[in-house]
Write a protein that holds these residues in place. Structure first.
Motif, short mmCIF file in Angstrom:
data_model
loop_
_atom_site.label_atom_id
_atom_site.label_comp_id
_atom_site.label_asym_id
_atom_site.label_seq_id
_atom_site.Cartn_x
_atom_site.Cartn_y
_atom_site.Cartn_z
N LEU A 187 0.86 -1.18 0.00
CA LEU A 187 0.00 0.00 0.00
C LEU A 187 0.90 1.23 0.00
O LEU A 187 1.83 1.33 0.79
CB LEU A 187 -0.90 0.00 1.23
N VAL A 188 0.60 2.16 -0.90
CA VAL A 188 1.39 3.37 -1.03
C VAL A 188 0.47 4.56 -0.78
O VAL A 188 -0.67 4.60 -1.27
CB VAL A 188 2.00 3.48 -2.45
N PHE A 189 0.96 5.53 0.00
CA PHE A 189 0.22 6.77 0.22
C PHE A 189 1.08 7.92 -0.25
O PHE A 189 2.23 8.05 0.15
CB PHE A 189 -0.12 6.96 1.70
N LYS A 190 0.52 8.75 -1.12
CA LYS A 190 1.22 9.93 -1.59
C LYS A 190 0.44 11.14 -1.09
O LYS A 190 -0.69 11.38 -1.53
CB LYS A 190 1.32 9.94 -3.11
N PRO A 191 1.02 11.90 -0.16
CA PRO A 191 0.28 13.05 0.37
C PRO A 191 0.12 14.14 -0.68
O PRO A 191 0.99 14.31 -1.55
CB PRO A 191 1.16 13.53 1.53
N SER A 192 -0.98 14.89 -0.58
CA SER A 192 -1.19 16.00 -1.51
C SER A 192 -0.27 17.15 -1.14
O SER A 192 0.28 17.21 -0.03
CB SER A 192 -2.65 16.47 -1.43
N GLN A 193 -0.12 18.09 -2.06
CA GLN A 193 0.71 19.26 -1.80
C GLN A 193 0.14 20.06 -0.62
O GLN A 193 0.89 20.56 0.21
CB GLN A 193 0.78 20.14 -3.06
N VAL A 194 -1.18 20.13 -0.52
CA VAL A 194 -1.83 20.85 0.57
C VAL A 194 -1.45 20.23 1.92
O VAL A 194 -1.08 20.94 2.86
CB VAL A 194 -3.37 20.84 0.40
N LEU A 195 -1.51 18.91 2.02
CA LEU A 195 -1.16 18.22 3.26
C LEU A 195 0.32 18.41 3.57
O LEU A 195 0.70 18.70 4.71
CB LEU A 195 -1.50 16.74 3.18
N ARG A 196 1.17 18.27 2.54
CA ARG A 196 2.61 18.46 2.75
C ARG A 196 2.92 19.85 3.30
O ARG A 196 3.69 20.00 4.24
CB ARG A 196 3.36 18.26 1.44
N GLU A 197 2.31 20.86 2.69
CA GLU A 197 2.55 22.24 3.13
C GLU A 197 2.06 22.46 4.56
O GLU A 197 2.70 23.13 5.35
CB GLU A 197 1.89 23.22 2.18
N ARG A 198 0.91 21.87 4.87
CA ARG A 198 0.35 22.03 6.22
C ARG A 198 1.25 21.39 7.27
O ARG A 198 1.51 21.97 8.32
CB ARG A 198 -1.05 21.43 6.26
N VAL A 199 1.75 20.18 6.97
CA VAL A 199 2.65 19.50 7.90
C VAL A 199 3.97 20.26 8.00
O VAL A 199 4.48 20.48 9.11
CB VAL A 199 2.88 18.04 7.47
N ASP A 200 4.52 20.67 6.87
CA ASP A 200 5.78 21.41 6.88
C ASP A 200 5.67 22.70 7.69
O ASP A 200 6.57 23.04 8.45
CB ASP A 200 6.25 21.74 5.46
N SER A 201 4.56 23.41 7.53
CA SER A 201 4.41 24.69 8.24
C SER A 201 4.27 24.46 9.73
O SER A 201 4.68 25.30 10.54
CB SER A 201 3.22 25.48 7.70
N SER A 202 3.71 23.32 10.14
CA SER A 202 3.58 23.04 11.57
C SER A 202 4.92 22.62 12.19
O SER A 202 5.10 22.71 13.39
CB SER A 202 2.53 21.97 11.83
N LEU A 203 5.84 22.15 11.36
CA LEU A 203 7.15 21.71 11.85
C LEU A 203 8.19 22.84 11.89
O LEU A 203 9.15 22.76 12.64
CB LEU A 203 7.68 20.57 10.99
N SER A 204 7.97 23.87 11.06
CA SER A 204 8.96 24.95 11.03
C SER A 204 8.82 25.83 12.27
O SER A 204 7.74 26.02 12.79
CB SER A 204 8.83 25.76 9.74
N PRO A 205 9.97 26.35 12.72
CA PRO A 205 9.94 27.17 13.95
C PRO A 205 9.10 28.43 13.75
O PRO A 205 9.10 29.04 12.70
CB PRO A 205 11.41 27.52 14.18
N LYS A 206 8.35 28.75 14.81
CA LYS A 206 7.49 29.94 14.78
C LYS A 206 8.37 31.18 14.91
O LYS A 206 9.32 31.21 15.67
CB LYS A 206 6.48 29.92 15.94
N LYS A 207 8.03 32.20 14.14
CA LYS A 207 8.81 33.45 14.20
C LYS A 207 8.09 34.47 15.03
O LYS A 207 6.96 34.49 15.23
CB LYS A 207 9.03 34.00 12.80
#
Length: 105
Positions: A85-105
């Motif tokens: 089984l393969v899951f490919k996240p959408s760009q929207v999900l990727r961006e949402r996860v990435d933004s939650s992981l980046s340090p808050k300014k």
């Protein structure tokens, strides 16, 4: 979230979210979650891709037989062909996860 395994979202958690957000009864919410999961499983078993807009795509992929290596002994071992089984996240999900992981300014 699951109190026995923190950091894991369970079917019960999803049903509870449906209950809170939509207002169906708890049993109707659980049935809805089960129905959606069963529909996704059935579609995958038929060889179809399951695309959830804004979330990602689930699909099955056939992997060929290959030779692997036992990391402890270094011995070569055949790895049988299988379907994964393969899951490919959408760009929207990727961006949402990435933004939650980046340090808050």
């Amino acid at each position: 979230m699951d109190t026995q395994n923190p950091g894991t979202v369970t079917r019960a958690d999803l049903a509870e979210a449906v209950y809170r957000e939509i207002g169906l009864s708890r049993s109707e919410s659980a049935e809805l979650v089960e129905s959606v999961i069963n529909y996704i499983c059935d579609a995958l078993l038929k060889g179809e891709h399951v695309k959830l807009a804004g979330f990602g795509t689930f699909s099955l992929r056939d992997k060929k037989e290959r030779i692997g290596r036992n990391p402890k002994t270094g011995e070569e071992v055949p790895i049988t062909s299988r379907r994964v089984l393969v899951f490919k996240p959408s760009q929207v999900l990727r961006e949402r996860v990435d933004s939650s992981l980046s340090p808050k300014k």
